[in-house]
Design a protein around this motif. Sequence first.
Motif, PDB file in Angstrom:
ATOM      1  N   ILE A   1       0.847  -1.205   0.000  1.00 62.36           N
ATOM      2  CA  ILE A   1       0.000   0.000   0.000  1.00 62.36           C
ATOM      3  C   ILE A   1       0.874   1.243   0.000  1.00 62.36           C
ATOM      4  CG2 ILE A   1      -1.717   1.304   1.319  1.00 62.36           C
ATOM      5  CD1 ILE A   1      -2.913  -1.323   2.238  1.00 62.36           C
ATOM      6  N   LEU A   2       1.982   1.225   0.757  1.00 62.31           N
ATOM      7  CA  LEU A   2       2.919   2.353   0.720  1.00 62.31           C
ATOM      8  C   LEU A   2       3.493   2.521  -0.684  1.00 62.31           C
ATOM      9  CD1 LEU A   2       4.679   4.539   2.058  1.00 62.31           C
ATOM     10  CD2 LEU A   2       6.297   2.726   2.678  1.00 62.31           C
ATOM     11  N   GLU A   3       3.885   1.431  -1.315  1.00 64.91           N
ATOM     12  CA  GLU A   3       4.493   1.487  -2.643  1.00 64.91           C
ATOM     13  C   GLU A   3       3.531   2.024  -3.691  1.00 64.91           C
ATOM     14  OE1 GLU A   3       6.681  -1.633  -5.759  1.00 64.91           O
ATOM     15  OE2 GLU A   3       6.236  -2.239  -3.695  1.00 64.91           O
ATOM     16  N   TRP A   4       2.225   1.786  -3.512  1.00 64.88           N
ATOM     17  CA  TRP A   4       1.227   2.125  -4.529  1.00 64.88           C
ATOM     18  C   TRP A   4       0.412   3.371  -4.199  1.00 64.88           C
ATOM     19  CZ3 TRP A   4      -0.946  -3.507  -4.122  1.00 64.88           C
ATOM     20  CH2 TRP A   4      -0.017  -4.416  -4.684  1.00 64.88           C
ATOM     21  N   SER A   5       0.816   4.124  -3.181  1.00 65.96           N
ATOM     22  CA  SER A   5       0.085   5.336  -2.788  1.00 65.96           C
ATOM     23  C   SER A   5       0.893   6.570  -3.125  1.00 65.96           C
ATOM     24  CB  SER A   5      -0.223   5.310  -1.286  1.00 65.96           C
ATOM     25  OG  SER A   5      -1.066   4.217  -0.961  1.00 65.96           O
ATOM     26  N   ALA A   6       0.189   7.669  -3.358  1.00 66.29           N
ATOM     27  CA  ALA A   6       0.859   8.904  -3.757  1.00 66.29           C
ATOM     28  C   ALA A   6       1.708   9.486  -2.636  1.00 66.29           C
ATOM     29  CB  ALA A   6      -0.182   9.925  -4.214  1.00 66.29           C
ATOM     30  N   THR A   7       1.290   9.278  -1.381  1.00 66.49           N
ATOM     31  CA  THR A   7       2.031   9.808  -0.233  1.00 66.49           C
ATOM     32  C   THR A   7       1.989   8.802   0.910  1.00 66.49           C
ATOM     33  OG1 THR A   7       0.111  10.870   0.796  1.00 66.49           O
ATOM     34  CG2 THR A   7       1.338  12.164  -0.849  1.00 66.49           C
TER      35      THR A   7
ATOM     36  N   GLU B   1      -1.392   9.085   2.712  1.00 63.68           N
ATOM     37  CA  GLU B   1      -2.488   8.391   2.038  1.00 63.68           C
ATOM     38  C   GLU B   1      -2.410   6.886   2.294  1.00 63.68           C
ATOM     39  OE1 GLU B   1      -3.470   7.400  -2.567  1.00 63.68           O
ATOM     40  OE2 GLU B   1      -3.247   9.538  -2.090  1.00 63.68           O
ATOM     41  N   ALA B   2      -1.202   6.343   2.265  1.00 67.66           N
ATOM     42  CA  ALA B   2      -1.016   4.915   2.516  1.00 67.66           C
ATOM     43  C   ALA B   2      -1.434   4.547   3.940  1.00 67.66           C
ATOM     44  CB  ALA B   2       0.440   4.528   2.288  1.00 67.66           C
TER      45      ALA B   2
END
Length: 457
Positions: A368-374, A377-378
């Motif tokens: 989720i961290l890798e695929w979030s803008a910030t 957001e993650a």
Amino acid sequence: MNERRLHALNAGEPGQGPVLYWMHREHRARDNWGLLHAQGLALRAGRPLAVVYGLADAFLGATMRQFGFLLDGLRLVEAELSALNIPFFLLRGDPPEEIARFAGHHGAHTVVTDFDSLRLKRQWLARAAKALACPLVEADSRNICPCRAVSDKREYMARTIRPKIMRLLPEFLEPFPALAPHPVPWPGHGPANYFVAARAALAVDRSVAEVDWARPGTDAGMGMLRAFMAERLARYHERNDPNAGAVSLLSPWLHFGMISAQRVALEALRATAPAEARDSFVEELVVRRELADNFCLHAPDYDSISCFPDWAVRSLDKHRGDERPWLYGLDDLEGAATHDPLWNAAQRQMVRRGHMHGWLRMYWAKKILEWSATPEEALRAAILLNDRYQLDGREANGYAGIAWALGGVHDRPWAERPVFGSVRYMNFAGARRKFDVAAFVSAFGDARDRELLTAMR
């Protein structure tokens, strides 16, 4: 009981009425130090004893999946207490306000309540302490070694808290006395608790289905413990393989306080499994769980990136502008609609069962961290999904685990890479080396996930 488990929350004067145990984290009659302390006070003062529960209309995004498990468990607690001449009162509304009102109406001698490290519960207890005329005493029955006794500061990682816990373990890992039938009856009419009506009246999200693999209550939790010790504890070294079936599955009952971690530890240490397996399980049960409570108690911003260690904040800030080949919004994540079949299958496991394998929870959050803008957001997405679907959501372990995965809490800096900076990285290739990813995707993924997996070979 060891009085180092107790913490006075106000300086009230004992009233002339009953002793009340305000149950809000430890939802059990057995193996409950707070309830045992309340009974001890009542016996010494010759007073009635009652258990009160304040049912809030909402709690940190919980759905009927979690509220149903809780309410069905409380019905069992009520029946067990009734057999011991201890009434159980289910109160509806704002918990601290209702508890203070009930205690004032009955002239309560003392209110004993549960320790909880979460910010909302700390606020509840502070409000109740101010509103009550009688003493409010907190008892830590969640941790084997009481959180406040272990450390008065936020611990950096497991290796810093472990020696402090191990020094105290012989003092606190003691057998439980039995809760006795209470000899002083409740005056007047007993409670009329309408659990069915309370369930129907809750204005919570009912779209998340209740689960059928985990039955609420102490007996069900102890049954799962016995099955784990007999069938899976000896294979605990395989616990990081999601296909191995080597984990305890106890988290729903531990989270809702339907079984005691101290009871689990006592039983596990007597098990016939190899000593290495017993020791590894007790390490997870004691050190890791109690580290999470320490974190949430001393870092009330546990759901914000401000709780991340300085090195992780600096590193994540440095990489905010990195290219992210894949970006997913909350709807994509919730619907398991990513390009990663393993992540999708883990998300589906959580949605269907209210449970996700522990190793996959780490992988799930890091992706989720890798695929979030910030990072912000993650963090929001991971907490929302965890608390919405997991039976054991809204828990110190969950907040600490997500902060570990996204922000290096209780971890150290690793080799720097895009997006993650120095926060530990996990990837699909590593999962494939660890276990049979295809078997897990076959069990929990859908046809699209299986197609994605085939294309990745």
